[in-house]
Design a protein around this motif. Structure first.
Motif, PDB file in Angstrom:
ATOM      1  N   ASN A 142       7.948  -5.047  -0.212  1.00  0.00           N
ATOM      2  CA  ASN A 142       8.141  -5.684  -1.519  1.00  0.00           C
ATOM      3  C   ASN A 142       9.431  -5.276  -2.209  1.00  0.00           C
ATOM      4  O   ASN A 142      10.088  -6.090  -2.861  1.00  0.00           O
ATOM      5  CB  ASN A 142       6.958  -5.360  -2.438  1.00  0.00           C
ATOM      6  CG  ASN A 142       5.697  -6.082  -2.014  1.00  0.00           C
ATOM      7  OD1 ASN A 142       5.757  -7.146  -1.418  1.00  0.00           O
ATOM      8  ND2 ASN A 142       4.552  -5.502  -2.324  1.00  0.00           N
ATOM      9  N   ALA A 143       9.764  -3.996  -2.096  1.00  0.00           N
ATOM     10  CA  ALA A 143      10.954  -3.447  -2.741  1.00  0.00           C
ATOM     11  C   ALA A 143      11.220  -2.095  -2.105  1.00  0.00           C
ATOM     12  O   ALA A 143      10.322  -1.521  -1.473  1.00  0.00           O
ATOM     13  CB  ALA A 143      10.728  -3.294  -4.247  1.00  0.00           C
ATOM     14  N   PRO A 144      12.424  -1.578  -2.231  1.00  0.00           N
ATOM     15  CA  PRO A 144      12.666  -0.222  -1.726  1.00  0.00           C
ATOM     16  C   PRO A 144      11.673   0.752  -2.350  1.00  0.00           C
ATOM     17  O   PRO A 144      11.529   0.813  -3.558  1.00  0.00           O
ATOM     18  CB  PRO A 144      14.098   0.066  -2.192  1.00  0.00           C
ATOM     19  CG  PRO A 144      14.740  -1.290  -2.266  1.00  0.00           C
ATOM     20  CD  PRO A 144      13.659  -2.198  -2.765  1.00  0.00           C
ATOM     21  N   GLY A 145      10.962   1.474  -1.499  1.00  0.00           N
ATOM     22  CA  GLY A 145       9.963   2.410  -2.007  1.00  0.00           C
ATOM     23  C   GLY A 145       8.633   1.777  -2.352  1.00  0.00           C
ATOM     24  O   GLY A 145       7.754   2.455  -2.888  1.00  0.00           O
ATOM     25  N   GLN A 146       8.446   0.506  -2.012  1.00  0.00           N
ATOM     26  CA  GLN A 146       7.141  -0.139  -2.248  1.00  0.00           C
ATOM     27  C   GLN A 146       6.769  -0.996  -1.041  1.00  0.00           C
ATOM     28  O   GLN A 146       7.261  -2.116  -0.878  1.00  0.00           O
ATOM     29  CB  GLN A 146       7.143  -0.992  -3.511  1.00  0.00           C
ATOM     30  CG  GLN A 146       5.726  -1.466  -3.862  1.00  0.00           C
ATOM     31  CD  GLN A 146       5.683  -2.384  -5.061  1.00  0.00           C
ATOM     32  OE1 GLN A 146       5.192  -3.499  -4.968  1.00  0.00           O
ATOM     33  NE2 GLN A 146       6.185  -1.930  -6.193  1.00  0.00           N
ATOM     34  N   ILE A 147       5.925  -0.433  -0.201  1.00  0.00           N
ATOM     35  CA  ILE A 147       5.501  -1.087   1.041  1.00  0.00           C
ATOM     36  C   ILE A 147       3.981  -1.125   1.075  1.00  0.00           C
ATOM     37  O   ILE A 147       3.315  -0.157   0.678  1.00  0.00           O
ATOM     38  CB  ILE A 147       6.048  -0.326   2.274  1.00  0.00           C
ATOM     39  CG1 ILE A 147       7.587  -0.323   2.254  1.00  0.00           C
ATOM     40  CG2 ILE A 147       5.539  -0.936   3.572  1.00  0.00           C
ATOM     41  CD1 ILE A 147       8.225   0.554   3.307  1.00  0.00           C
ATOM     42  N   VAL A 148       3.422  -2.231   1.550  1.00  0.00           N
ATOM     43  CA  VAL A 148       1.971  -2.378   1.635  1.00  0.00           C
ATOM     44  C   VAL A 148       1.545  -2.382   3.098  1.00  0.00           C
ATOM     45  O   VAL A 148       2.129  -3.103   3.919  1.00  0.00           O
ATOM     46  CB  VAL A 148       1.493  -3.674   0.937  1.00  0.00           C
ATOM     47  CG1 VAL A 148      -0.024  -3.838   1.085  1.00  0.00           C
ATOM     48  CG2 VAL A 148       1.888  -3.664  -0.538  1.00  0.00           C
ATOM     49  N   LEU A 149       0.535  -1.572   3.408  1.00  0.00           N
ATOM     50  CA  LEU A 149      -0.035  -1.533   4.756  1.00  0.00           C
ATOM     51  C   LEU A 149      -1.355  -2.288   4.777  1.00  0.00           C
ATOM     52  O   LEU A 149      -2.042  -2.387   3.764  1.00  0.00           O
ATOM     53  CB  LEU A 149      -0.254  -0.088   5.204  1.00  0.00           C
ATOM     54  CG  LEU A 149       0.989   0.811   5.255  1.00  0.00           C
ATOM     55  CD1 LEU A 149       0.627   2.190   5.810  1.00  0.00           C
ATOM     56  CD2 LEU A 149       2.087   0.178   6.076  1.00  0.00           C
ATOM     57  N   GLU A 154     -10.944   1.893   8.381  1.00  0.00           N
ATOM     58  CA  GLU A 154     -10.742   3.223   8.964  1.00  0.00           C
ATOM     59  C   GLU A 154      -9.250   3.561   9.061  1.00  0.00           C
ATOM     60  O   GLU A 154      -8.822   4.657   8.714  1.00  0.00           O
ATOM     61  CB  GLU A 154     -11.376   3.273  10.353  1.00  0.00           C
ATOM     62  CG  GLU A 154     -11.243   4.627  11.038  1.00  0.00           C
ATOM     63  CD  GLU A 154     -11.792   4.624  12.463  1.00  0.00           C
ATOM     64  OE1 GLU A 154     -11.800   5.698  13.089  1.00  0.00           O
ATOM     65  OE2 GLU A 154     -12.185   3.545  12.956  1.00  0.00           O
ATOM     66  N   GLY A 155      -8.462   2.581   9.521  1.00  0.00           N
ATOM     67  CA  GLY A 155      -7.031   2.796   9.669  1.00  0.00           C
ATOM     68  C   GLY A 155      -6.324   3.003   8.341  1.00  0.00           C
ATOM     69  O   GLY A 155      -5.454   3.873   8.210  1.00  0.00           O
ATOM     70  N   ILE A 156      -6.700   2.200   7.348  1.00  0.00           N
ATOM     71  CA  ILE A 156      -6.081   2.328   6.022  1.00  0.00           C
ATOM     72  C   ILE A 156      -6.459   3.664   5.382  1.00  0.00           C
ATOM     73  O   ILE A 156      -5.616   4.333   4.770  1.00  0.00           O
ATOM     74  CB  ILE A 156      -6.465   1.141   5.113  1.00  0.00           C
ATOM     75  CG1 ILE A 156      -5.788  -0.145   5.599  1.00  0.00           C
ATOM     76  CG2 ILE A 156      -6.112   1.418   3.665  1.00  0.00           C
ATOM     77  CD1 ILE A 156      -4.265  -0.127   5.550  1.00  0.00           C
ATOM     78  N   ASP A 157      -7.717   4.073   5.531  1.00  0.00           N
ATOM     79  CA  ASP A 157      -8.136   5.378   5.000  1.00  0.00           C
ATOM     80  C   ASP A 157      -7.332   6.508   5.653  1.00  0.00           C
ATOM     81  O   ASP A 157      -6.934   7.468   4.984  1.00  0.00           O
ATOM     82  CB  ASP A 157      -9.633   5.594   5.232  1.00  0.00           C
ATOM     83  CG  ASP A 157     -10.503   4.756   4.300  1.00  0.00           C
ATOM     84  OD1 ASP A 157      -9.974   4.285   3.266  1.00  0.00           O
ATOM     85  OD2 ASP A 157     -11.696   4.574   4.601  1.00  0.00           O
ATOM     86  N   LYS A 158      -7.088   6.373   6.941  1.00  0.00           N
ATOM     87  CA  LYS A 158      -6.302   7.373   7.666  1.00  0.00           C
ATOM     88  C   LYS A 158      -4.860   7.399   7.149  1.00  0.00           C
ATOM     89  O   LYS A 158      -4.270   8.474   6.975  1.00  0.00           O
ATOM     90  CB  LYS A 158      -6.329   7.063   9.167  1.00  0.00           C
ATOM     91  CG  LYS A 158      -5.637   8.106  10.035  1.00  0.00           C
ATOM     92  CD  LYS A 158      -5.776   7.771  11.516  1.00  0.00           C
ATOM     93  CE  LYS A 158      -5.063   8.826  12.369  1.00  0.00           C
ATOM     94  NZ  LYS A 158      -5.180   8.519  13.818  1.00  0.00           N
ATOM     95  N   ALA A 159      -4.306   6.207   6.900  1.00  0.00           N
ATOM     96  CA  ALA A 159      -2.939   6.115   6.388  1.00  0.00           C
ATOM     97  C   ALA A 159      -2.830   6.741   4.997  1.00  0.00           C
ATOM     98  O   ALA A 159      -1.870   7.475   4.703  1.00  0.00           O
ATOM     99  CB  ALA A 159      -2.489   4.657   6.347  1.00  0.00           C
ATOM    100  N   VAL A 160      -3.794   6.453   4.136  1.00  0.00           N
ATOM    101  CA  VAL A 160      -3.790   7.018   2.780  1.00  0.00           C
ATOM    102  C   VAL A 160      -3.885   8.539   2.842  1.00  0.00           C
ATOM    103  O   VAL A 160      -3.164   9.260   2.131  1.00  0.00           O
ATOM    104  CB  VAL A 160      -4.949   6.428   1.941  1.00  0.00           C
ATOM    105  CG1 VAL A 160      -5.119   7.184   0.630  1.00  0.00           C
ATOM    106  CG2 VAL A 160      -4.710   4.944   1.672  1.00  0.00           C
ATOM    107  N   ALA A 161      -4.749   9.021   3.725  1.00  0.00           N
ATOM    108  CA  ALA A 161      -4.941  10.474   3.851  1.00  0.00           C
ATOM    109  C   ALA A 161      -3.678  11.165   4.386  1.00  0.00           C
ATOM    110  O   ALA A 161      -3.395  12.313   4.034  1.00  0.00           O
ATOM    111  CB  ALA A 161      -6.126  10.769   4.761  1.00  0.00           C
TER     112      ALA A 161
END
Length: 291
Positions: A142-149, A154-161
């Protein structure tokens, strides 16, 4: 959303009436009255945003006939709105495609357990490494320093952690119905292909920047391909806006509820001028500026 526009403008009212006829149901009632949980369903939200955006554009063009865009872009569903404004689709044909797109993505959400998370304040390379490690996809740049996964819960929880270890300042799960712009939307992408093949698509009156390629597309076959691949592909918004700036474009107009894109632009390029309008009142202010 849009009720004030329809009450004040015959041309906006006509578009919403045409939308109800094309869809065979009262989309306008959901848009104007809600309830919110009904409006935010993908099958309703996408057509609603599409019609609202084009109604705003129709009113603006009627008031400022001298306003001639040189390019257009839209984030995710907004790319369909941009193409229709540019003449790639007629209003009716574009709406039919959007309605199918929303329905197919709703189905894909129901078939999978997906989630999305915003990664704020991190290096792009670090976010990409984190996504690969967690087995999820980069949905939006979306912008420098703002990316959405986007991907499995399970995968998103792992990424957040794992975000803190990658020096990402903030990792926040988003309130969404599913994993948009990820491999979990593969069924929706596959089924959208025949819909786009059947749709009548013209060369646009001015270039439209593809989310998936971050390039201008004008050939109908390329439009079909990029709109289909966009369902699972990354929204390369930073590159798309940089492309338009590199071509010398200075004034950008965002039409739709909220000012999300206007908020992103200063982080992408501080030299751009962005005007916004999301309702009748703000549209009148914009019209006075552009007259």
């Amino acid at each position: 959303m849009g009720k004030d526009l329809v009450e004040a403008s015959p041309i906006a009212r006509e578009l919403f009436e045409r939308a109800d006829q094309v869809l065979g149901r009262s989309l306008s009632e959901i848009v104007f009255e809600g309830p919110e949980e009904e409006l935010t369903k993908t099958a309703n939200c996408q057509p609603a945003l599409f019609v609202h955006g084009l109604a705003m554009w129709a009113v603006l063009k009627e008031a400022c006939p001298h306003l001639n865009p040189v390019a257009a872009a839209g984030l995710s569903l907004g790319e369909m709105t941009a193409h229709t404004a540019a003449g790639s689709f007629t209003f009716e044909e574009g709406l039919r495609v959007v309605a199918q797109r929303g329905r197919l993505m709703d189905e894909a959400c129901a078939e999978t357990e997906g989630a999305m998370a915003a990664m704020v304040g991190g290096d792009e390379a670090a976010v990409r490494e984190l996504a690969a490690e967690a087995g999820v996809d980069v949905a939006n740049l979306n912008a420098p320093g703002q990316i959405v996964l986007s991907g499995t819960v399970e995968g998103i929880d792992k990424a957040v952690a794992g975000a803190k270890a990658r020096k990402i300042k903030l990792a926040k799960k988003l309130k969404v119905a599913g994993a948009y712009h990820s491999r979990l939307m593969a069924n929706a992408e596959a089924k959208l292909g025949p819909v786009l093949v059947d749709a009548e698509i013209n060369a646009p009156n001015y270039p439209v920047v593809s989310n998936q390629r971050a390039e201008e597309v004008t050939d109908p076959s390329e439009i079909r391909e990029t709109l289909q691949k966009q369902v699972t592909g990354s929204v390369r918004w930073v590159e798309s806006m940089q492309l338009l700036r590199e071509k010398g474009n200075q004034l950008f107009i965002e039409l739709g509820p909220g000012k999300v894109l206007a908020g992103l632009m200063p982080r992408i390029d501080k030299g751009a001028t962005v005007e916004t309008a999301g309702d009748w009142e703000s549209l009148q202010v914009l019209i006075e500026k552009l007259k």
